[in-house]
Design a protein around this motif. Structure first.
Motif, PDB file in Angstrom:
ATOM      1  N   LEU A  84      -5.276  -7.429  -0.353  1.00  0.00           N
ATOM      2  CA  LEU A  84      -4.790  -6.550  -1.411  1.00  0.00           C
ATOM      3  C   LEU A  84      -5.667  -6.642  -2.658  1.00  0.00           C
ATOM      4  N   GLU A  85      -6.151  -7.836  -2.962  1.00  0.00           N
ATOM      5  CA  GLU A  85      -7.055  -8.003  -4.108  1.00  0.00           C
ATOM      6  C   GLU A  85      -8.375  -7.262  -3.856  1.00  0.00           C
ATOM      7  N   ALA A  86      -8.937  -7.439  -2.673  1.00  0.00           N
ATOM      8  CA  ALA A  86     -10.228  -6.822  -2.355  1.00  0.00           C
ATOM      9  C   ALA A  86     -10.152  -5.301  -2.372  1.00  0.00           C
ATOM     10  N   ASP A  87      -9.005  -4.759  -1.944  1.00  0.00           N
ATOM     11  CA  ASP A  87      -8.832  -3.303  -1.893  1.00  0.00           C
ATOM     12  C   ASP A  87      -8.423  -2.727  -3.239  1.00  0.00           C
ATOM     13  N   GLY A  88      -8.205  -3.585  -4.244  1.00  0.00           N
ATOM     14  CA  GLY A  88      -7.849  -3.097  -5.572  1.00  0.00           C
ATOM     15  C   GLY A  88      -6.423  -2.622  -5.699  1.00  0.00           C
ATOM     16  N   ASP A  89      -5.548  -3.082  -4.809  1.00  0.00           N
ATOM     17  CA  ASP A  89      -4.148  -2.621  -4.822  1.00  0.00           C
ATOM     18  C   ASP A  89      -3.284  -3.406  -5.802  1.00  0.00           C
ATOM     19  N   VAL A  90      -3.689  -4.618  -6.153  1.00  0.00           N
ATOM     20  CA  VAL A  90      -2.848  -5.475  -6.977  1.00  0.00           C
ATOM     21  C   VAL A  90      -3.655  -6.162  -8.072  1.00  0.00           C
ATOM     22  N   VAL A  91      -2.918  -6.680  -9.046  1.00  0.00           N
ATOM     23  CA  VAL A  91      -3.481  -7.541 -10.086  1.00  0.00           C
ATOM     24  C   VAL A  91      -2.739  -8.871  -9.999  1.00  0.00           C
ATOM     25  N   THR A  92      -3.462  -9.949  -9.849  1.00  0.00           N
ATOM     26  CA  THR A  92      -2.848 -11.264  -9.692  1.00  0.00           C
ATOM     27  C   THR A  92      -2.333 -11.786 -11.029  1.00  0.00           C
ATOM     28  N   LEU A  93      -1.100 -12.291 -11.010  1.00  0.00           N
ATOM     29  CA  LEU A  93      -0.470 -12.836 -12.206  1.00  0.00           C
ATOM     30  C   LEU A  93      -0.341 -14.354 -12.151  1.00  0.00           C
ATOM     31  N   ILE A  94       0.040 -14.879 -10.990  1.00  0.00           N
ATOM     32  CA  ILE A  94       0.256 -16.321 -10.810  1.00  0.00           C
ATOM     33  C   ILE A  94      -0.438 -16.732  -9.526  1.00  0.00           C
ATOM     34  N   ASP A  95      -1.223 -17.811  -9.591  1.00  0.00           N
ATOM     35  CA  ASP A  95      -2.040 -18.212  -8.444  1.00  0.00           C
ATOM     36  C   ASP A  95      -1.922 -19.716  -8.218  1.00  0.00           C
ATOM     37  N   THR A  96      -1.274 -20.102  -7.115  1.00  0.00           N
ATOM     38  CA  THR A  96      -1.130 -21.534  -6.808  1.00  0.00           C
ATOM     39  C   THR A  96      -2.042 -21.959  -5.660  1.00  0.00           C
ATOM     40  N   ARG A  97      -3.168 -21.266  -5.508  1.00  0.00           N
ATOM     41  CA  ARG A  97      -4.147 -21.687  -4.508  1.00  0.00           C
ATOM     42  C   ARG A  97      -4.976 -22.868  -5.005  1.00  0.00           C
ATOM     43  N   THR A  98      -4.924 -23.113  -6.301  1.00  0.00           N
ATOM     44  CA  THR A  98      -5.708 -24.194  -6.890  1.00  0.00           C
ATOM     45  C   THR A  98      -4.788 -25.220  -7.543  1.00  0.00           C
ATOM     46  N   GLU A  99      -5.345 -26.391  -7.788  1.00  0.00           N
ATOM     47  CA  GLU A  99      -4.562 -27.439  -8.460  1.00  0.00           C
ATOM     48  C   GLU A  99      -4.186 -27.013  -9.875  1.00  0.00           C
ATOM     49  N   ALA A 100      -5.110 -26.367 -10.583  1.00  0.00           N
ATOM     50  CA  ALA A 100      -4.827 -25.936 -11.956  1.00  0.00           C
ATOM     51  C   ALA A 100      -3.692 -24.926 -11.992  1.00  0.00           C
ATOM     52  N   LYS A 103       0.817  -1.209   0.000  1.00  0.00           N
ATOM     53  CA  LYS A 103       0.000   0.000   0.000  1.00  0.00           C
ATOM     54  C   LYS A 103       0.856   1.267   0.000  1.00  0.00           C
ATOM     55  N   ARG A 104       2.029   1.212   0.627  1.00  0.00           N
ATOM     56  CA  ARG A 104       2.934   2.374   0.655  1.00  0.00           C
ATOM     57  C   ARG A 104       3.778   2.481  -0.604  1.00  0.00           C
ATOM     58  N   GLY A 105       3.668   1.526  -1.518  1.00  0.00           N
ATOM     59  CA  GLY A 105       4.444   1.577  -2.749  1.00  0.00           C
ATOM     60  C   GLY A 105       5.899   1.208  -2.592  1.00  0.00           C
ATOM     61  N   GLU A 106       6.219   0.514  -1.496  1.00  0.00           N
ATOM     62  CA  GLU A 106       7.613   0.130  -1.257  1.00  0.00           C
ATOM     63  C   GLU A 106       8.050  -1.031  -2.143  1.00  0.00           C
ATOM     64  N   ILE A 107       7.092  -1.751  -2.715  1.00  0.00           N
ATOM     65  CA  ILE A 107       7.388  -2.888  -3.574  1.00  0.00           C
ATOM     66  C   ILE A 107       6.539  -2.805  -4.842  1.00  0.00           C
TER      67      ILE A 107
END
Length: 343
Positions: free
Chosen positions: A199-215, A182-186
């Motif tokens: 971060l997703e819910a607040d609209g701060d990021v866009v997800t690129l890679i997601d390993t929460r699922t088997e796919a 949120k502070r823009g440090e990364i």
């Protein structure tokens, strides 16, 4: 699940040839133990929190003191240094230590998938579309050397990049990680729920890679990818089989409870601060990750092999390591025994 069903699911068959530990209800060799973990509030370690909060360790006679470190690499250092007896951490650490001649072994799988998400700061999402674009960026991870770091480096390696092509910053777990983005440090974050969910819910990021699922896991790694586990030094296991079994029993019982529980029940079972101020969001994060928790506590052989292959590709020190370290890295007999004890 009966003993025959568990045996049929076991990927590390060689470990079954070893004798089973003494009956877990017997006297514990070391009733009080210290466990290290890096980021206990993360859903990555939910089975540990459930086992602690619901008294499962105590049920099996174990007094468990939990030390929460800034990242998994520091937990491993504590185990090697002798300040903790066991670690809830990433499976790949056992392979690295086996390769260095240190006999450290996993005893129960908690997560079948890493559940790690790599996301980019929304302000630069138009020019960062994949790991091919990570060069020169500042990447937030729980701690350098931890599983969140390894996942980013693996993704980058598929595009010809190395760890030296980005700057890695340890942001810890929970609120500190959210604040860093949120502070823009990364520019990028490789992290876990509920941090990513927030971060997703607040609209701060866009997800690129997601390993929460088997796919998502198979898309990045080519197979399942054993992640969070309980690992110990083999000399501790040999001297304290009943104590080791008690710890595994507690985590196995937590896994069975998680499998049947609703997201609301899970949210109610953890400390309120784990919700990061939004219980409903935490429940959605739980729902997103439920598929990843192990059903048997036993690691699949193809998943173990996939983690080993990843490490060999990333680390020149691993390139000449023989594949037999995989068989030494997981003691499946304790999870098998827990299934007969806990049911």
């Amino acid at each position: 699940m009966d003993r025959r069903q568990v045996l049929s699911l076991m990927g590390a068959g060689a470990s079954l040839a070893l004798p089973l530990p003494a009956v877990a209800q017997g006297a514990l060799e070391k009733p009080k133990v210290v466990l290290g973990v890096g980021g206990k509030s993360l859903l990555y370690y939910l089975p540990l929190t459930i086992a602690e909060r619901q008294g499962h360790f105590k049920e099996f006679g174990l007094d468990m003191e939990i030390n929460d470190f800034a990242g998994g690499a520091r937990s491993l250092q504590a185990l090697v240094g002798g300040s903790v007896d066991m670690v809830a951490g990433a499976y790949e650490h056992t392979l690295r230590m086996q390769a260095r001649g240190q006999d450290i072994r996993a005893t129960i799988e908690m997560l079948r998938f890493p559940t790690i998400v790599i996301a980019v700061r929304k302000a630069i999402a138009d020019r960062v579309k994949s790991a091919a674009d990570f060069k020169g960026l500042k990447v937030g991870v729980t701690a350098p050397g931890s599983s969140t770091w390894i996942t980013v480096v693996h993704a980058m390696s598929k595009h010809g990049l190395t760890a030296a092509d980005a700057s890695f910053i340890g942001v810890g777990g929970g609120a500190s990680a959210v604040a860093a983005m949120k502070r823009g440090e990364i520019d990028l974050i490789s992290h876990l729920d509920p941090v990513i969910a927030k971060l997703e819910a607040d609209g701060d990021v866009v997800t690129l890679i997601d390993t929460r699922t088997e796919a998502g896991t198979k898309a990045l790694f080519g197979a399942t990818n054993p992640a969070a586990c309980l690992y110990l030094r083999q000399d501790f296991i040999e001297k304290n089989p009943n104590t080791t079994q008690a710890a595994v029993n507690g985590l196995y019982k937590a896994l069975r409870w998680i499998d049947k529980a609703t997201p609301a029940q899970i949210a109610d079972a953890v400390p309120e601060q784990y919700h990061l101020g939004d219980k409903a969001l935490y429940m959605r994060a739980v729902q997103s990750s439920k598929e990843a928790y192990s059903k048997t506590g036993v690691m699949a052989q193809d998943g173990m092999n996939a983690v080993f292959a990843m490490l060999k590709a990333l680390d020149k020190d691993m390139q000449t390591v023989p594949a037999d370290v995989v068989g030494k890295s997981f003691e499946g007999r304790f999870a098998q025994r827990a299934a007969t004890i806990v049911g």
